[in-house]
Design a protein around this motif. Structure first.
Motif, PDB file in Angstrom:
ATOM      1  N   LEU A  30       5.826   1.876   8.853  1.00  0.00           N
ATOM      2  CA  LEU A  30       5.748   3.293   8.484  1.00  0.00           C
ATOM      3  C   LEU A  30       6.816   4.120   9.198  1.00  0.00           C
ATOM      4  O   LEU A  30       7.335   5.092   8.634  1.00  0.00           O
ATOM      5  CB  LEU A  30       4.345   3.832   8.775  1.00  0.00           C
ATOM      6  N   TRP A  31       7.182   3.740  10.411  1.00  0.00           N
ATOM      7  CA  TRP A  31       8.238   4.484  11.088  1.00  0.00           C
ATOM      8  C   TRP A  31       9.606   4.163  10.502  1.00  0.00           C
ATOM      9  O   TRP A  31      10.492   5.024  10.458  1.00  0.00           O
ATOM     10  CB  TRP A  31       8.199   4.235  12.600  1.00  0.00           C
ATOM     11  N   ILE A  32       9.801   2.943  10.033  1.00  0.00           N
ATOM     12  CA  ILE A  32      11.045   2.645   9.306  1.00  0.00           C
ATOM     13  C   ILE A  32      11.067   3.426   8.001  1.00  0.00           C
ATOM     14  O   ILE A  32      12.100   3.971   7.601  1.00  0.00           O
ATOM     15  CB  ILE A  32      11.191   1.130   9.067  1.00  0.00           C
ATOM     16  N   TYR A  54       2.661   1.957  -4.200  1.00  0.00           N
ATOM     17  CA  TYR A  54       3.421   2.031  -2.955  1.00  0.00           C
ATOM     18  C   TYR A  54       2.664   1.352  -1.814  1.00  0.00           C
ATOM     19  O   TYR A  54       3.233   0.546  -1.060  1.00  0.00           O
ATOM     20  CB  TYR A  54       3.695   3.497  -2.606  1.00  0.00           C
ATOM     21  N   LEU A  55       1.388   1.657  -1.672  1.00  0.00           N
ATOM     22  CA  LEU A  55       0.600   1.068  -0.586  1.00  0.00           C
ATOM     23  C   LEU A  55       0.454  -0.440  -0.761  1.00  0.00           C
ATOM     24  O   LEU A  55       0.423  -1.184   0.228  1.00  0.00           O
ATOM     25  CB  LEU A  55      -0.772   1.738  -0.506  1.00  0.00           C
ATOM     26  N   GLN A  56       0.391  -0.891  -2.000  1.00  0.00           N
ATOM     27  CA  GLN A  56       0.335  -2.326  -2.224  1.00  0.00           C
ATOM     28  C   GLN A  56       1.662  -2.991  -1.875  1.00  0.00           C
ATOM     29  O   GLN A  56       1.694  -4.144  -1.449  1.00  0.00           O
ATOM     30  CB  GLN A  56      -0.081  -2.631  -3.666  1.00  0.00           C
ATOM     31  N   ARG A  57       2.755  -2.253  -2.018  1.00  0.00           N
ATOM     32  CA  ARG A  57       4.050  -2.800  -1.604  1.00  0.00           C
ATOM     33  C   ARG A  57       4.090  -3.056  -0.108  1.00  0.00           C
ATOM     34  O   ARG A  57       4.828  -3.923   0.366  1.00  0.00           O
ATOM     35  CB  ARG A  57       5.183  -1.839  -1.978  1.00  0.00           C
ATOM     36  N   LEU A  58       3.311  -2.304   0.665  1.00  0.00           N
ATOM     37  CA  LEU A  58       3.259  -2.527   2.107  1.00  0.00           C
ATOM     38  C   LEU A  58       2.697  -3.907   2.439  1.00  0.00           C
ATOM     39  O   LEU A  58       2.874  -4.399   3.556  1.00  0.00           O
ATOM     40  CB  LEU A  58       2.398  -1.459   2.792  1.00  0.00           C
ATOM     41  N   GLU A  74      14.513  -6.459  -0.718  1.00  0.00           N
ATOM     42  CA  GLU A  74      13.936  -5.648  -1.795  1.00  0.00           C
ATOM     43  C   GLU A  74      12.806  -4.758  -1.288  1.00  0.00           C
ATOM     44  O   GLU A  74      12.589  -3.663  -1.820  1.00  0.00           O
ATOM     45  CB  GLU A  74      13.414  -6.554  -2.920  1.00  0.00           C
ATOM     46  N   PHE A  75      12.089  -5.219  -0.284  1.00  0.00           N
ATOM     47  CA  PHE A  75      11.014  -4.429   0.318  1.00  0.00           C
ATOM     48  C   PHE A  75      11.567  -3.089   0.821  1.00  0.00           C
ATOM     49  O   PHE A  75      11.026  -2.015   0.537  1.00  0.00           O
ATOM     50  CB  PHE A  75      10.402  -5.224   1.475  1.00  0.00           C
ATOM     51  N   TRP A  76      12.673  -3.157   1.554  1.00  0.00           N
ATOM     52  CA  TRP A  76      13.255  -1.953   2.162  1.00  0.00           C
ATOM     53  C   TRP A  76      14.057  -1.141   1.138  1.00  0.00           C
ATOM     54  O   TRP A  76      14.157   0.087   1.268  1.00  0.00           O
ATOM     55  CB  TRP A  76      14.112  -2.361   3.364  1.00  0.00           C
ATOM     56  N   GLU A  77      14.617  -1.802   0.142  1.00  0.00           N
ATOM     57  CA  GLU A  77      15.297  -1.063  -0.929  1.00  0.00           C
ATOM     58  C   GLU A  77      14.305  -0.167  -1.665  1.00  0.00           C
ATOM     59  O   GLU A  77      14.623   0.963  -2.026  1.00  0.00           O
ATOM     60  CB  GLU A  77      15.953  -2.033  -1.916  1.00  0.00           C
ATOM     61  N   TYR A  78      13.100  -0.669  -1.873  1.00  0.00           N
ATOM     62  CA  TYR A  78      12.082   0.141  -2.527  1.00  0.00           C
ATOM     63  C   TYR A  78      11.692   1.323  -1.637  1.00  0.00           C
ATOM     64  O   TYR A  78      11.560   2.456  -2.104  1.00  0.00           O
ATOM     65  CB  TYR A  78      10.852  -0.709  -2.852  1.00  0.00           C
ATOM     66  N   GLU A  82       1.093 -10.090   6.521  1.00  0.00           N
ATOM     67  CA  GLU A  82       0.642 -11.027   5.495  1.00  0.00           C
ATOM     68  C   GLU A  82      -0.834 -11.369   5.686  1.00  0.00           C
ATOM     69  O   GLU A  82      -1.617 -11.361   4.734  1.00  0.00           O
ATOM     70  CB  GLU A  82       1.481 -12.303   5.545  1.00  0.00           C
ATOM     71  N   ALA A  83      -1.226 -11.633   6.931  1.00  0.00           N
ATOM     72  CA  ALA A  83      -2.619 -11.987   7.207  1.00  0.00           C
ATOM     73  C   ALA A  83      -3.555 -10.803   6.975  1.00  0.00           C
ATOM     74  O   ALA A  83      -4.697 -10.975   6.537  1.00  0.00           O
ATOM     75  CB  ALA A  83      -2.744 -12.486   8.649  1.00  0.00           C
ATOM     76  N   GLY A  84      -3.063  -9.599   7.288  1.00  0.00           N
ATOM     77  CA  GLY A  84      -3.904  -8.409   7.136  1.00  0.00           C
ATOM     78  C   GLY A  84      -3.824  -7.768   5.771  1.00  0.00           C
ATOM     79  O   GLY A  84      -4.500  -6.762   5.521  1.00  0.00           O
ATOM     80  N   GLY A  85      -3.013  -8.360   4.878  1.00  0.00           N
ATOM     81  CA  GLY A  85      -2.794  -7.750   3.568  1.00  0.00           C
ATOM     82  C   GLY A  85      -4.076  -7.506   2.798  1.00  0.00           C
ATOM     83  O   GLY A  85      -4.260  -6.446   2.193  1.00  0.00           O
ATOM     84  N   LYS A  86      -4.991  -8.478   2.811  1.00  0.00           N
ATOM     85  CA  LYS A  86      -6.216  -8.305   2.019  1.00  0.00           C
ATOM     86  C   LYS A  86      -7.086  -7.187   2.573  1.00  0.00           C
ATOM     87  O   LYS A  86      -7.798  -6.508   1.831  1.00  0.00           O
ATOM     88  CB  LYS A  86      -7.008  -9.608   1.950  1.00  0.00           C
ATOM     89  N   TYR A  87      -7.011  -6.946   3.889  1.00  0.00           N
ATOM     90  CA  TYR A  87      -7.787  -5.857   4.477  1.00  0.00           C
ATOM     91  C   TYR A  87      -7.143  -4.507   4.158  1.00  0.00           C
ATOM     92  O   TYR A  87      -7.834  -3.526   3.897  1.00  0.00           O
ATOM     93  CB  TYR A  87      -7.910  -6.058   5.989  1.00  0.00           C
ATOM     94  N   ILE A  88      -5.799  -4.471   4.196  1.00  0.00           N
ATOM     95  CA  ILE A  88      -5.095  -3.235   3.842  1.00  0.00           C
ATOM     96  C   ILE A  88      -5.336  -2.892   2.380  1.00  0.00           C
ATOM     97  O   ILE A  88      -5.595  -1.742   2.025  1.00  0.00           O
ATOM     98  CB  ILE A  88      -3.591  -3.377   4.143  1.00  0.00           C
ATOM     99  N   LYS A  89      -5.277  -3.914   1.505  1.00  0.00           N
ATOM    100  CA  LYS A  89      -5.510  -3.675   0.078  1.00  0.00           C
ATOM    101  C   LYS A  89      -6.908  -3.109  -0.175  1.00  0.00           C
ATOM    102  O   LYS A  89      -7.098  -2.288  -1.075  1.00  0.00           O
ATOM    103  CB  LYS A  89      -5.303  -4.964  -0.711  1.00  0.00           C
ATOM    104  N   ALA A  90      -7.874  -3.554   0.616  1.00  0.00           N
ATOM    105  CA  ALA A  90      -9.237  -3.044   0.442  1.00  0.00           C
ATOM    106  C   ALA A  90      -9.324  -1.554   0.757  1.00  0.00           C
ATOM    107  O   ALA A  90     -10.198  -0.847   0.250  1.00  0.00           O
ATOM    108  CB  ALA A  90     -10.200  -3.829   1.333  1.00  0.00           C
ATOM    109  N   LEU A  91      -8.396  -1.063   1.579  1.00  0.00           N
ATOM    110  CA  LEU A  91      -8.386   0.360   1.951  1.00  0.00           C
ATOM    111  C   LEU A  91      -7.789   1.250   0.864  1.00  0.00           C
ATOM    112  O   LEU A  91      -8.070   2.451   0.826  1.00  0.00           O
ATOM    113  CB  LEU A  91      -7.531   0.565   3.209  1.00  0.00           C
ATOM    114  N   ILE A  92      -6.947   0.680   0.021  1.00  0.00           N
ATOM    115  CA  ILE A  92      -6.067   1.492  -0.817  1.00  0.00           C
ATOM    116  C   ILE A  92      -6.788   2.504  -1.696  1.00  0.00           C
ATOM    117  O   ILE A  92      -6.412   3.685  -1.699  1.00  0.00           O
ATOM    118  CB  ILE A  92      -5.122   0.584  -1.632  1.00  0.00           C
ATOM    119  N   PRO A  93      -7.831   2.134  -2.449  1.00  0.00           N
ATOM    120  CA  PRO A  93      -8.472   3.147  -3.301  1.00  0.00           C
ATOM    121  C   PRO A  93      -8.980   4.352  -2.508  1.00  0.00           C
ATOM    122  O   PRO A  93      -8.789   5.498  -2.931  1.00  0.00           O
ATOM    123  CB  PRO A  93      -9.621   2.378  -3.964  1.00  0.00           C
TER     124      PRO A  93
END
Length: 299
Positions: A183-185, A106-110, A118-122, A43-54
């Motif tokens: 990612l391993w799950i 998909y990456l934004q779902r992470l 629902e996270f894991w169902e997706y 949750e805390a790192g979400g904004k940094y991960i989102k910045a990577l997505i494009p």
């Protein structure tokens, strides 16, 4: 049933691992020690991960189009097809733009809440849809390509997070650990659709035609954002908007509404090819900060 187990040994019901997604996910969480700290780190790192997505999306599709065996899946819908291909797809092909849209989603779902089922169902649905199930037009991608792609994505993201100029080291470690577990799950939720373990517990197949939902939809809810990451859009498999994909939803934009810049093919001062797994944060470092590649070479 478990009998006379030592007090520190948990019983795992083998049948449930193959017939109950929640039970399987609970076991994976327990084995990997995926806990509230990991969820908080994501949750805390979400904004940094989102910045990577494009950047990650462009790097991934550049890689997939480098090999004929993975590129052919975009025209033949199967990596096992070895006959002639009418047209070699490229980064501006409609089907590639379509796939980029869903990889972004998909990456934004992470970056959403992994404590919700629902996270894991997706994640499980993503695996199902690559083995010819759950789609109007079946797609067959062999497991070797799914597994290696996850490894490639993880490698890009680890390097980018480690080189982020604003994250403290303890934050980087927490995000990388949590992301690695997710990612391993996901890798397991890919593998479960390919391996034959537990086949004796099944009488029917999942993903029957009456259960089909448009890609990017889970339990009737649209969960893949558009290229701006805000509204949602349903598109068909040629990359065109599909207003009939979900009766109560009207798309707001075509997936081609915004153009994603391609990764540069120029090489940096250390000879590393940008866009070929290079760090998406490399341009954010201060001018007097030496390149991490240069530091490695100097040692």
């Amino acid at each position: 049933m478990a009998h006379n187990l030592p007090i520190n040994v948990q019983h795992i019901d083998r049948r449930e691992l193959y017939t109950s997604l929640p039970a399987r996910v609970r076991y994976l969480h327990s084995f990997l020690d995926f806990n509230a700290d990991d969820a908080a780190a994501l949750e805390a790192g979400g904004k940094y991960i989102k910045a990577l997505i494009p950047a990650v999306v462009n790097i991934v599709y550049k890689k997939l189009l480098t090999y004929d065996i993975t590129a052919r899946a975009f025209t033949t819908r199967s990596t096992s097809y070895e006959g002639p291909v009418d047209e070699q797809p490229h980064e501006d092909s409609p089907q590639i733009k379509y796939r980029k849209l869903f990889l972004r989603g998909y990456l934004q779902r992470l970056c959403t809440d992994p404590t919700k089922m629902e996270f894991w169902e997706y994640m499980d649905k993503v695996g199902m849809m690559h083995v010819g199930q759950g789609r109007k037009h079946p797609l067959h991608v062999e497991y070797i390509h799914m597994g290696v792609l996850l490894g490639f994505v993880q490698d890009i993201m680890i390097e980018a997070i480690l080189n982020h100029p604003r994250l403290k080291m303890e934050q980087k470690i927490a995000v990388i650990k949590a992301l690695g577990k997710v990612l391993w799950i996901q890798n397991d939720l890919f593998a479960k659709w390919y391996v034959r373990d537990g086949d004796e517990f099944f009488t029917d197949k999942d993903g029957s035609e009456e259960d089909l939902e448009p890609e990017g939809v889970l339990h009737g809810q649209v969960i893949v954002p558009n290229l701006d990451g805000d509204d949602v859009v349903i598109v068909d498999e040629d990359g065109h908007s599909d207003p009939d994909a979900l009766h109560d939803h009207t798309p707001t934009k075509s997936p081609a509404g915004g153009k994603i810049p391609r990764p540069s093919t120029k090489r940096d001062s250390d000879g590393a090819a940008a866009g070929a797994g290079g760090c998406p944060f490399s341009g954010m470092m201060a001018p007097d900060t030496p390149s991490p590649h240069a530091e490695v070479k100097a040692k």
